[in-house]
Design a protein around this motif. Sequence first.
Motif, PDB file in Angstrom:
ATOM      1  N   GLY A  66      17.725  -0.463  -8.748  1.00  0.00           N
ATOM      2  CA  GLY A  66      17.717   0.749  -8.216  1.00  0.00           C
ATOM      3  C   GLY A  66      16.404   1.526  -8.252  1.00  0.00           C
ATOM      4  O   GLY A  66      16.051   2.137  -7.160  1.00  0.00           O
ATOM      5  N   SER A  67      15.534   1.209  -9.033  1.00  0.00           N
ATOM      6  CA  SER A  67      14.340   1.701  -9.100  1.00  0.00           C
ATOM      7  C   SER A  67      13.132   1.146  -8.270  1.00  0.00           C
ATOM      8  O   SER A  67      12.104   1.677  -7.706  1.00  0.00           O
ATOM      9  N   LEU A  68      13.605  -0.133  -7.718  1.00  0.00           N
ATOM     10  CA  LEU A  68      12.844  -0.965  -6.815  1.00  0.00           C
ATOM     11  C   LEU A  68      13.344  -1.154  -5.523  1.00  0.00           C
ATOM     12  O   LEU A  68      12.648  -1.309  -4.458  1.00  0.00           O
ATOM     13  N   ILE A  69      14.653  -1.023  -5.359  1.00  0.00           N
ATOM     14  CA  ILE A  69      15.310  -1.486  -3.879  1.00  0.00           C
ATOM     15  C   ILE A  69      14.881  -0.697  -2.602  1.00  0.00           C
ATOM     16  O   ILE A  69      14.836  -1.427  -1.580  1.00  0.00           O
ATOM     17  N   PRO A  70      14.522   0.502  -2.913  1.00  0.00           N
ATOM     18  CA  PRO A  70      14.068   1.281  -1.613  1.00  0.00           C
ATOM     19  C   PRO A  70      12.885   0.575  -0.960  1.00  0.00           C
ATOM     20  O   PRO A  70      12.795   0.482   0.266  1.00  0.00           O
ATOM     21  N   ASP A  71      12.048  -0.242  -1.904  1.00  0.00           N
ATOM     22  CA  ASP A  71      10.967  -0.747  -1.265  1.00  0.00           C
ATOM     23  C   ASP A  71      11.359  -2.302  -0.766  1.00  0.00           C
ATOM     24  O   ASP A  71      10.165  -3.100  -0.262  1.00  0.00           O
ATOM     25  N   ILE A  72      12.335  -2.562  -0.493  1.00  0.00           N
ATOM     26  CA  ILE A  72      12.839  -3.847   0.018  1.00  0.00           C
ATOM     27  C   ILE A  72      12.039  -4.149   1.479  1.00  0.00           C
ATOM     28  O   ILE A  72      11.991  -5.232   1.765  1.00  0.00           O
ATOM     29  N   ASP A  73      11.949  -2.900   2.202  1.00  0.00           N
ATOM     30  CA  ASP A  73      11.179  -3.005   3.472  1.00  0.00           C
ATOM     31  C   ASP A  73       9.794  -3.480   3.549  1.00  0.00           C
ATOM     32  O   ASP A  73       9.216  -3.772   4.249  1.00  0.00           O
ATOM     33  N   THR A  74       9.286  -3.725   2.309  1.00  0.00           N
ATOM     34  CA  THR A  74       8.062  -4.481   2.197  1.00  0.00           C
ATOM     35  C   THR A  74       8.021  -5.961   2.831  1.00  0.00           C
ATOM     36  O   THR A  74       6.999  -6.297   3.242  1.00  0.00           O
ATOM     37  N   HIS A  97      13.172   7.042  -7.403  1.00  0.00           N
ATOM     38  CA  HIS A  97      12.251   6.549  -6.502  1.00  0.00           C
ATOM     39  C   HIS A  97      12.068   6.926  -5.226  1.00  0.00           C
ATOM     40  O   HIS A  97      10.606   7.311  -5.061  1.00  0.00           O
ATOM     41  N   VAL A  98      12.666   7.614  -4.559  1.00  0.00           N
ATOM     42  CA  VAL A  98      12.466   8.037  -3.571  1.00  0.00           C
ATOM     43  C   VAL A  98      11.960   9.683  -3.423  1.00  0.00           C
ATOM     44  O   VAL A  98      10.924   9.955  -2.892  1.00  0.00           O
ATOM     45  N   PHE A  99      12.334  10.260  -4.481  1.00  0.00           N
ATOM     46  CA  PHE A  99      11.747  11.454  -4.782  1.00  0.00           C
ATOM     47  C   PHE A  99      10.100  11.578  -5.348  1.00  0.00           C
ATOM     48  O   PHE A  99       9.318  12.422  -4.883  1.00  0.00           O
ATOM     49  N   VAL A 100       9.836  10.414  -6.249  1.00  0.00           N
ATOM     50  CA  VAL A 100       8.457  10.705  -6.673  1.00  0.00           C
ATOM     51  C   VAL A 100       7.631   9.799  -5.315  1.00  0.00           C
ATOM     52  O   VAL A 100       6.344  10.545  -5.346  1.00  0.00           O
TER      53      VAL A 100
END
Length: 327
Positions: free
Chosen positions: A40-48, A106-109
Motif C-alpha cells: 500500500g505504501s507503493l501501489i499509488p505509484d503503479i502509474d510509473t 503515500h498520497v498525503f505526503v
Amino acid sequence: MDTGTHVVMGVAICGIALSDPVVSADAVTTSAVFSGIVVGSLIPDIDTVLKLRNNAVYIRHHRGITHSIPAVLLWPLLLTVILTLLFPGANFIHVWAWSFLAVFLHVFVDIFNSYGTQALRPFSKKWVAIGVINTFDPVIFVLHLLAITVWLFGVEPIYPISIMYGIIFIYYLLRFALKYAVIRAVAHTIPDADEIIIAPTIRFFQWRVAASSPTCHYVGRAYGRSITIFDRFTKDPLPELPEVRAALEDNNIKAFTAFSPIYRWELTKIGDLCEIRLIDLRYRNKDYYPFVAVAHVDSEMNVINSYTGWIFSEEKLNKKLNFIPHS
C-alpha cells in the motif's frame, strides 16, 4: 516522495501496527497486515509504468487517477481481498485499516512536493502541490532509518517511531515557515512580480525561484531570505503563426503546457522546418534548463517529430527526436 522514502515509511508503519493487539497476537494477521502496508505504501505509484508509453502520457497522468479519492478507497479494499485469500484466517478489518493508512499516507505526503498530485479527483482535476518538501528529503529519510534501526535493536517500535514522527511534524512546520519567508523575500526583490513559484531542493535552506512580472520572467535561487537572480527573460506571448498553432496541438507540447506554469519559447528555422521549443524555467541547473518540449513543423504544417522531457544536451535531444540537423 521518492520510492525509497515510501519504502521506509511503510516499514515504520509496520512497526506502529505491532501496537495493535489484534495484529501482534496473530502471526497470520501480522503477515497480511505487513504485506498490505508495504504494498500500500507503493501501489499509488503503479502509474510509473506509463513511462513505457511515452513521456507525454506519463507527465500528464503520473500522480493522477492513482492518487485520487476513489483510488485511495479502492486500493486498500483490493489489497485486503487479495491478502485475505493469500493468508486465510487473517482479520479482514485490520488488514484493510492498516492498508488504508499506508495508501492514504503515500498520497498525503506527496502533496507536499512541488510536483503534487490530483488528490481531489473526481471533484477537481487541479494539481495539489504545496511545495515545501523536496521529492527526496534526506532529513525525513535518515530519521526513518534511525527509528527503524532502534527498533531492530530490540526497542518497542512504537516509541522511536512515534518520537520520529513528532520530530518530522516540527520539521514540516519549519519548512512552511521558511517557504513563506522566501516568498516574502522574492516579493521584496521583484516588487512587480505577479506570480512567484518557489520549489524546495535537497538542501534545507536552498530553494529554486521562478517569478513573472507583467514584462519579464525571472529565474534565481534563494538561500534562506537571500535571493539571487540568475536570468531575466522578456515575457512575450507565443506568436500567432500557423506553425505554432500546429505545434500546440501536438500531444508532447500539450503535456508540457499542462505541466509547466512558467516557461519561455524559442522559434528556429532549420532548413525547411520550424522548430518550436518551450523551456520550463523552474528547473535551472548549472546555466541550463533541462525540461523542454520541442516540435518540428514542416511547410505543410505537419508535426514531423516532437518530444517533451528532461534533456541535458542537444545531441541527446536529437536522438530522442530521431532528427539529424543539416549543417
